[in-house]
Write an enzyme that holds these catalytic residues in place. Structure first.
Site, short mmCIF file in Angstrom:
data_model
loop_
_atom_site.label_atom_id
_atom_site.label_comp_id
_atom_site.label_asym_id
_atom_site.label_seq_id
_atom_site.Cartn_x
_atom_site.Cartn_y
_atom_site.Cartn_z
N HIS A 238 42.59 -19.56 122.24
CA HIS A 238 41.98 -20.76 121.66
C HIS A 238 40.83 -21.33 122.52
CE1 HIS A 238 45.61 -19.97 119.60
NE2 HIS A 238 46.41 -20.81 120.21
N ASP B 240 46.69 -18.38 113.79
CA ASP B 240 47.69 -19.20 114.50
C ASP B 240 48.83 -19.64 113.58
OD1 ASP B 240 48.83 -20.31 116.81
OD2 ASP B 240 48.07 -22.29 116.31
N HIS C 47 46.15 -13.50 116.15
CA HIS C 47 46.99 -14.52 116.79
C HIS C 47 47.84 -15.21 115.73
CE1 HIS C 47 48.10 -17.34 120.10
NE2 HIS C 47 48.40 -18.10 119.06
N THR D 101 56.51 -20.02 122.32
CA THR D 101 57.29 -20.57 123.44
C THR D 101 58.69 -21.02 123.01
OG1 THR D 101 56.30 -22.75 123.09
CG2 THR D 101 55.26 -21.31 124.72
N ARG E 52 53.04 -29.19 128.09
CA ARG E 52 53.94 -29.69 127.04
C ARG E 52 54.75 -28.56 126.40
NH1 ARG E 52 51.46 -28.40 122.17
NH2 ARG E 52 49.28 -27.94 122.51
N HIS F 256 52.37 -16.07 114.82
CA HIS F 256 53.72 -16.10 115.38
C HIS F 256 54.77 -15.87 114.30
CE1 HIS F 256 51.86 -18.20 118.84
NE2 HIS F 256 51.35 -19.06 117.98
N TYR G 47 47.19 -19.07 128.15
CA TYR G 47 46.99 -20.29 127.37
C TYR G 47 46.98 -21.46 128.35
CZ TYR G 47 47.45 -23.54 123.37
OH TYR G 47 47.25 -24.52 122.43
O1 LIG Z 1 49.22 -25.59 121.02
C1 LIG Z 1 50.39 -25.27 120.70
O2 LIG Z 1 51.29 -26.09 120.52
C2 LIG Z 1 50.72 -23.84 120.63
C3 LIG Z 1 52.04 -23.44 120.86
C4 LIG Z 1 52.34 -22.12 120.91
C5 LIG Z 1 53.67 -21.65 121.28
O3 LIG Z 1 54.60 -22.46 121.28
O4 LIG Z 1 53.79 -20.46 121.58
O5 LIG Z 1 51.39 -21.18 120.67
C6 LIG Z 1 50.10 -21.52 120.38
O6 LIG Z 1 49.30 -20.60 120.18
C7 LIG Z 1 49.76 -22.88 120.35
#
Ligand SMILES: O=C(O)c1cc(C(=O)O)oc(=O)c1
Length: 317
Positions: free
Chosen positions: A187, A267, A37, A83, A136, A39, A163
């Site tokens: 998570h 993460d 996991h 996101t 959020r 990004h 998620y």
């Molecule tokens: O908790 C978060 O803010 C978060 C955001 C994103 C995302 O924006 O993709 O991904 C994650 O794994 C965790």
């Protein structure tokens, strides 16, 4: 160092940049370990952030991700669509292709995605789609639209990553349990670790996995979930003083109860953290506290992610 965001974007006020110069972990990862996991963000000038995003990060490129992989001792990555890129998967695809087979991807798609687009994502290394219910981070998408997407990706052998926050599980239960694929929960379903491990909230999450053998979870993000800390900061914590002590029992319980359905990830680059940015080397040092035996470590870090993301390379897979 203040890390940039390029392409004329402006970082969200108070944004914490990923930590440069992570320490060398004490824990030696097993050969072939997968960071399942992480990004990539942009860079914004090449892969613009989505208009509908809820935050603007600092850039975090594929080269920087691969350098972290090598530094920590991972062999492979699973890159999850963030996101801030909405359903524009170009940065993710670019990273997967550039990895030379050492990265797989989890994309975000809309109902309008064509079969040819799904095939192109598959060729690039995508093996799943992500459905996000954290308010959020995303606007609401109707569940019938998500179910339609799940039905379209199932024949490709892909899975669904979800998620959500623990308090929303009761409302999401019927939807998750109706999905026709493997479902991977990000998570640990975000437990409130101030509540008891054997209380009703975490108990419901454990029941979800116990009753549904197609549901997996990532035992990741102690830095997001911890209330007590101490945080994984340079100069703090050693092999016998793990950070995030309050999260460890929850993660260990899942690893020991469902050893064949757990994944682990850094993460990186840790979007939206508010009070500190962890040293990824110290995050790796949490692993032996949640997976205390070499066998559990091998399942968590190698066997499980390989079965899900590189099944062709698994004997008998
Ligand atoms: O908790 C978060 O803010 C978060 C955001 C994103 C995302 O924006 O993709 O991904 C994650 O794994 C965790």
């Amino acid at each position: 160092m203040d890390r940039p965001t390029t392409g004329g974007f402006v970082k969200t006020p108070g944004w914490l940049d990923w930590y440069e110069g992570p320490s060398q972990p004490h824990f030696q990862l097993p050969p072939g370990a997968v960071d399942a996991h992480c990004h990539v963000f942009g860079p914004g000038e090449r892969f613009p952030y989505a208009p509908e995003r809820k935050y603007t990060p600092c850039d975090a490129s594929k080269e920087q991700l691969f350098a972290l992989r090598d530094h920590l001792g991972f062999a492979r990555n699973v890159i999850v669509q963030a996101t801030c890129h909405g359903a524009d998967n170009r940065a993710l695809v670019d990273a997967c292709v550039a990895s030379g087979g050492r990265a797989r991807g989890v994309a975000t798609v809309r109902r309008s995605v064509t079969d040819a687009e799904l095939q192109a994502l598959h060729s690039a290394g995508v093996r799943g789609v992500r459905f996000n219910f954290v308010k959020r981070l995303v606007d609401f998408t109707p569940k019938d639209e998500l179910l339609e997407i799940a039905q379209r990706i199932a024949p490709l052998g892909w899975h669904v990553v979800v998620y959500f926050e623990a308090q929303d599980l009761p409302e999401l239960w019927d939807f998750f349990t109706a999905l026709p694929t493997v479902v991977v929960v990000d998570h640990m379903g975000r437990p409130d670790v101030r509540k008891p491990l054997d209380g009703p909230e975490f108990g419901l999450f454990v029941r979800l996995l116990r009753e549904h053998p197609n549901i997996w979870t990532k035992v990741s993000c102690p830095e997001r979930l911890s209330v007590s800390g101490p945080p994984a900061l340079p100069g703090r914590c050693g092999p016998n003083q793990p950070p995030y002590a309050d999260v460890i029992p929850f993660a260990r319980h899942l690893v020991q109860t469902f050893p064949d359905r757990v994944l682990w990830g850094t993460d990186w680059p840790h979007p939206n953290l508010k009070d500190h940015m962890p040293d990824d080397g110290l995050l790796v040092d949490v692993i032996p506290h949640i997976a205390p035996t070499p066998e559990l470590q091998r399942k968590l870090l190698v066997d499980n992610p390989m079965r899900l993301y590189w099944p062709d390379e698994v004997q008998g897979g």
